[in-house]
Scaffold this motif. Structure first.
Motif, PDB file in Angstrom:
ATOM      1  N   LEU A 250       0.820  -1.210   0.000  1.00  0.00           N
ATOM      2  CA  LEU A 250       0.000   0.000   0.000  1.00  0.00           C
ATOM      3  C   LEU A 250       0.858   1.265   0.000  1.00  0.00           C
ATOM      4  CD1 LEU A 250      -2.840  -1.048   2.477  1.00  0.00           C
ATOM      5  CD2 LEU A 250      -3.021  -0.742   0.004  1.00  0.00           C
ATOM      6  N   LEU A 251       1.989   1.203   0.665  1.00  0.00           N
ATOM      7  CA  LEU A 251       2.911   2.343   0.624  1.00  0.00           C
ATOM      8  C   LEU A 251       3.361   2.619  -0.808  1.00  0.00           C
ATOM      9  CD1 LEU A 251       5.284   1.868   3.691  1.00  0.00           C
ATOM     10  CD2 LEU A 251       3.607   3.692   3.359  1.00  0.00           C
ATOM     11  N   GLY A 252       3.653   1.537  -1.545  1.00  0.00           N
ATOM     12  CA  GLY A 252       4.057   1.691  -2.941  1.00  0.00           C
ATOM     13  C   GLY A 252       2.961   2.329  -3.775  1.00  0.00           C
ATOM     14  N   GLU A 253       1.718   1.862  -3.558  1.00  0.00           N
ATOM     15  CA  GLU A 253       0.589   2.479  -4.261  1.00  0.00           C
ATOM     16  C   GLU A 253       0.496   3.964  -3.911  1.00  0.00           C
ATOM     17  OE1 GLU A 253      -3.090   0.636  -3.341  1.00  0.00           O
ATOM     18  OE2 GLU A 253      -2.600  -1.288  -4.303  1.00  0.00           O
ATOM     19  N   GLY A 254       0.617   4.242  -2.616  1.00  0.00           N
ATOM     20  CA  GLY A 254       0.445   5.612  -2.147  1.00  0.00           C
ATOM     21  C   GLY A 254       1.465   6.567  -2.721  1.00  0.00           C
ATOM     22  N   VAL A 255       2.736   6.175  -2.714  1.00  0.00           N
ATOM     23  CA  VAL A 255       3.760   7.085  -3.222  1.00  0.00           C
ATOM     24  C   VAL A 255       3.618   7.277  -4.735  1.00  0.00           C
ATOM     25  CG1 VAL A 255       5.583   5.374  -3.677  1.00  0.00           C
ATOM     26  CG2 VAL A 255       6.185   7.714  -2.993  1.00  0.00           C
ATOM     27  N   GLU A 256       3.172   6.234  -5.438  1.00  0.00           N
ATOM     28  CA  GLU A 256       2.970   6.359  -6.877  1.00  0.00           C
ATOM     29  C   GLU A 256       1.843   7.338  -7.190  1.00  0.00           C
ATOM     30  OE1 GLU A 256       2.042   3.603 -10.833  1.00  0.00           O
ATOM     31  OE2 GLU A 256       2.117   2.693  -8.851  1.00  0.00           O
ATOM     32  N   VAL A 257       0.780   7.273  -6.406  1.00  0.00           N
ATOM     33  CA  VAL A 257      -0.364   8.154  -6.638  1.00  0.00           C
ATOM     34  C   VAL A 257      -0.054   9.587  -6.206  1.00  0.00           C
ATOM     35  CG1 VAL A 257      -2.718   8.683  -5.866  1.00  0.00           C
ATOM     36  CG2 VAL A 257      -2.106   6.340  -6.517  1.00  0.00           C
ATOM     37  N   LEU A 258       0.506   9.743  -5.007  1.00  0.00           N
ATOM     38  CA  LEU A 258       0.642  11.079  -4.429  1.00  0.00           C
ATOM     39  C   LEU A 258       1.814  11.877  -4.971  1.00  0.00           C
ATOM     40  CD1 LEU A 258      -0.290  10.372  -0.689  1.00  0.00           C
ATOM     41  CD2 LEU A 258      -1.761  11.093  -2.573  1.00  0.00           C
ATOM     42  N   THR A 259       2.706  11.233  -5.716  1.00  0.00           N
ATOM     43  CA  THR A 259       3.810  11.982  -6.329  1.00  0.00           C
ATOM     44  C   THR A 259       3.567  12.257  -7.810  1.00  0.00           C
ATOM     45  OG1 THR A 259       5.004   9.908  -6.718  1.00  0.00           O
ATOM     46  CG2 THR A 259       5.533  11.118  -4.697  1.00  0.00           C
ATOM     47  N   ASP A 260       2.372  11.927  -8.284  1.00  0.00           N
ATOM     48  CA  ASP A 260       1.974  12.246  -9.656  1.00  0.00           C
ATOM     49  C   ASP A 260       0.839  13.272  -9.571  1.00  0.00           C
ATOM     50  OD1 ASP A 260       1.889  11.050 -12.722  1.00  0.00           O
ATOM     51  OD2 ASP A 260      -0.080  11.692 -12.000  1.00  0.00           O
ATOM     52  N   GLU A 261       1.041  14.427 -10.164  1.00  0.00           N
ATOM     53  CA  GLU A 261       0.085  15.526  -9.994  1.00  0.00           C
ATOM     54  C   GLU A 261      -1.330  15.143 -10.432  1.00  0.00           C
ATOM     55  OE1 GLU A 261      -0.469  20.255 -11.264  1.00  0.00           O
ATOM     56  OE2 GLU A 261       1.286  19.093 -11.953  1.00  0.00           O
ATOM     57  N   PHE A 262      -1.434  14.469 -11.597  1.00  0.00           N
ATOM     58  CA  PHE A 262      -2.748  14.102 -12.117  1.00  0.00           C
ATOM     59  C   PHE A 262      -3.419  13.063 -11.221  1.00  0.00           C
ATOM     60  CE2 PHE A 262      -5.376  11.593 -15.228  1.00  0.00           C
ATOM     61  CZ  PHE A 262      -6.334  12.576 -15.423  1.00  0.00           C
ATOM     62  N   ARG A 263      -2.657  12.019 -10.860  1.00  0.00           N
ATOM     63  CA  ARG A 263      -3.213  10.968 -10.008  1.00  0.00           C
ATOM     64  C   ARG A 263      -3.578  11.517  -8.628  1.00  0.00           C
ATOM     65  NH1 ARG A 263       0.434   7.987 -13.200  1.00  0.00           N
ATOM     66  NH2 ARG A 263      -0.398   5.963 -13.891  1.00  0.00           N
ATOM     67  N   ARG A 264      -2.734  12.353  -8.092  1.00  0.00           N
ATOM     68  CA  ARG A 264      -3.008  12.917  -6.766  1.00  0.00           C
ATOM     69  C   ARG A 264      -4.271  13.777  -6.787  1.00  0.00           C
ATOM     70  NH1 ARG A 264       1.402  16.201  -3.006  1.00  0.00           N
ATOM     71  NH2 ARG A 264       0.061  16.508  -1.182  1.00  0.00           N
ATOM     72  N   GLY A 265      -4.447  14.543  -7.858  1.00  0.00           N
ATOM     73  CA  GLY A 265      -5.647  15.362  -7.977  1.00  0.00           C
ATOM     74  C   GLY A 265      -6.901  14.513  -7.970  1.00  0.00           C
ATOM     75  N   LEU A 266      -6.854  13.391  -8.695  1.00  0.00           N
ATOM     76  CA  LEU A 266      -8.003  12.482  -8.713  1.00  0.00           C
ATOM     77  C   LEU A 266      -8.243  11.863  -7.345  1.00  0.00           C
ATOM     78  CD1 LEU A 266      -7.333  10.711 -12.128  1.00  0.00           C
ATOM     79  CD2 LEU A 266      -9.228  12.269 -11.612  1.00  0.00           C
ATOM     80  N   TYR A 267      -7.155  11.474  -6.678  1.00  0.00           N
ATOM     81  CA  TYR A 267      -7.293  10.889  -5.337  1.00  0.00           C
ATOM     82  C   TYR A 267      -7.920  11.890  -4.371  1.00  0.00           C
ATOM     83  CZ  TYR A 267      -6.159   8.605  -0.937  1.00  0.00           C
ATOM     84  OH  TYR A 267      -6.252   8.024   0.309  1.00  0.00           O
ATOM     85  N   ASP A 268      -7.468  13.135  -4.432  1.00  0.00           N
ATOM     86  CA  ASP A 268      -7.999  14.165  -3.537  1.00  0.00           C
ATOM     87  C   ASP A 268      -9.468  14.466  -3.830  1.00  0.00           C
ATOM     88  OD1 ASP A 268      -5.583  14.341  -2.262  1.00  0.00           O
ATOM     89  OD2 ASP A 268      -4.916  16.152  -3.306  1.00  0.00           O
ATOM     90  N   GLN A 269      -9.920  14.166  -5.035  1.00  0.00           N
ATOM     91  CA  GLN A 269     -11.337  14.339  -5.380  1.00  0.00           C
ATOM     92  C   GLN A 269     -12.193  13.187  -4.850  1.00  0.00           C
ATOM     93  OE1 GLN A 269     -11.715  14.880  -9.639  1.00  0.00           O
ATOM     94  NE2 GLN A 269     -10.086  16.420  -9.651  1.00  0.00           N
ATOM     95  N   GLY A 270     -11.531  12.107  -4.407  1.00  0.00           N
ATOM     96  CA  GLY A 270     -12.274  10.983  -3.838  1.00  0.00           C
ATOM     97  C   GLY A 270     -12.171   9.690  -4.615  1.00  0.00           C
ATOM     98  N   HIS A 271     -11.446   9.671  -5.740  1.00  0.00           N
ATOM     99  CA  HIS A 271     -11.358   8.460  -6.554  1.00  0.00           C
ATOM    100  C   HIS A 271     -10.482   7.409  -5.883  1.00  0.00           C
ATOM    101  CE1 HIS A 271     -13.337  10.139 -10.128  1.00  0.00           C
ATOM    102  NE2 HIS A 271     -12.790  11.281  -9.769  1.00  0.00           N
ATOM    103  N   ASP A 272     -10.842   6.132  -6.080  1.00  0.00           N
ATOM    104  CA  ASP A 272      -9.996   5.053  -5.601  1.00  0.00           C
ATOM    105  C   ASP A 272      -9.001   4.677  -6.695  1.00  0.00           C
ATOM    106  OD1 ASP A 272     -11.528   3.693  -7.442  1.00  0.00           O
ATOM    107  OD2 ASP A 272     -12.291   2.187  -6.045  1.00  0.00           O
ATOM    108  N   LEU A 273      -8.125   3.703  -6.400  1.00  0.00           N
ATOM    109  CA  LEU A 273      -7.042   3.387  -7.326  1.00  0.00           C
ATOM    110  C   LEU A 273      -7.566   2.910  -8.674  1.00  0.00           C
ATOM    111  CD1 LEU A 273      -3.978   3.220  -7.732  1.00  0.00           C
ATOM    112  CD2 LEU A 273      -4.083   0.856  -6.879  1.00  0.00           C
TER     113      LEU A 273
END
Length: 264
Positions: free
Chosen positions: A214-237
């Motif tokens: 899960l840490l690997g998933e998290g760093v991949e999502v949160l260090t990518d601007e587009f993916r992080r924006g989607l995550y912050d909007q509420g989207h799951d992986l």
């Protein structure tokens, strides 16, 4: 509904013209006018955000019009519109109660289904909302955009609630920079690396492996601007990956469309 009452009043007036002494027609016409007037006042109350007064007026119709069969359109309409007024007052349990009463008599009342979904959502009962709307969508409501949107929102909320909190896993504030997130990832990854737990119990090893994944998933999502924006909007992986793939496909199409053609 308003057209039905107006037509009914017209017929009653004609009956009284033919028989001015008809007591039944007089009573029915008086009741019809009462319903028309009270319903208009209730809806005016909703329009002007006087929801408490609207609730009382809808209830007045239900109390004063006797007999009012449970499957009659007026009965269902009053409970449905009353449920909406309760929803606007944030009285979610009452909104659920009256929408259920309306739907028990007529299960094709779209406004009552929408109120029910919103009330369940406000109570964070998103799975119930999604399950409730699946019924009408599978039978008569597949072509109703509002029902489809409400169901999609409920499913989105379910998936959002079930997704891992990457910020919490990393011990990161939501405003952390990419650099800070990578630093926190390295610290947490050292703690949960499988090699560090090789001597632990099977349960401990599985827990560490899952946390490391899960840490690997998290760093991949949160260090990518587009993916992080989607995550912050509420989207799951899964939803994030779908949108990333769609964006990549769109970029390829645009690149092919505007690629300059060579001369032959």
């Amino acid at each position: 509904m308003d057209g039905d009452m107006e037509e009914g009043a017209k017929l009653l007036r004609e009956a009284l013209r033919l028989d001015p002494d008809g007591e039944g027609a007089k009573v029915a016409l008086k009741q019809c006018r009462f319903v028309q007037t009270t319903l208009q006042e209730a809806r005016r109350g909703v329009f002007h955000r006087n929801f408490a007064a609207a609730v009382d007026l809808f209830q007045k119709i239900l109390d004063d019009v006797r007999p009012l069969p449970p499957r009659s359109h007026l009965y269902c309409l009053c409970h449905s519109e009353k449920s909406h007024a309760h929803l606007r007052l944030k009285q979610h349990s009452l909104a659920l109660k009256h929408s259920a009463t309306a739907l028990a008599s007529r299960d094709d009342l779209e406004p009552a289904w929408l109120v029910r979904a919103q009330a369940l959502g406000a109570l964070e009962r998103h799975t119930e909302a999604a399950d409730a709307l699946a019924g009408p969508l599978a039978t008569w409501g597949s072509d109703r955009p509002a029902l489809r949107d409400a169901h999609a929102q409920a499913v989105f909320e379910v998936r959002q609630a079930q997704r891992p909190d990457y910020y919490a896993l990393l011990g990161s504030p939501r405003v952390a920079s990419e650099r800070e997130i990578r630093r926190l990832y390295k610290e947490k990854a050292r703690e949960l690396h499988p090699d560090r737990w090789s001597g632990g119990s099977e349960e401990e090893k599985k827990s560490a492996e899952e946390g490391f994944r899960l840490l690997g998933e998290g760093v991949e999502v949160l260090t990518d601007e587009f993916r992080r924006g989607l995550y912050d909007q509420g989207h799951d992986l899964a939803s994030i990956n779908e949108r990333v793939a769609a964006a990549q496909q769109e970029a390829k199409r645009a690149q092919g469309k505007y690629r300059p053609h060579g001369h032959h």
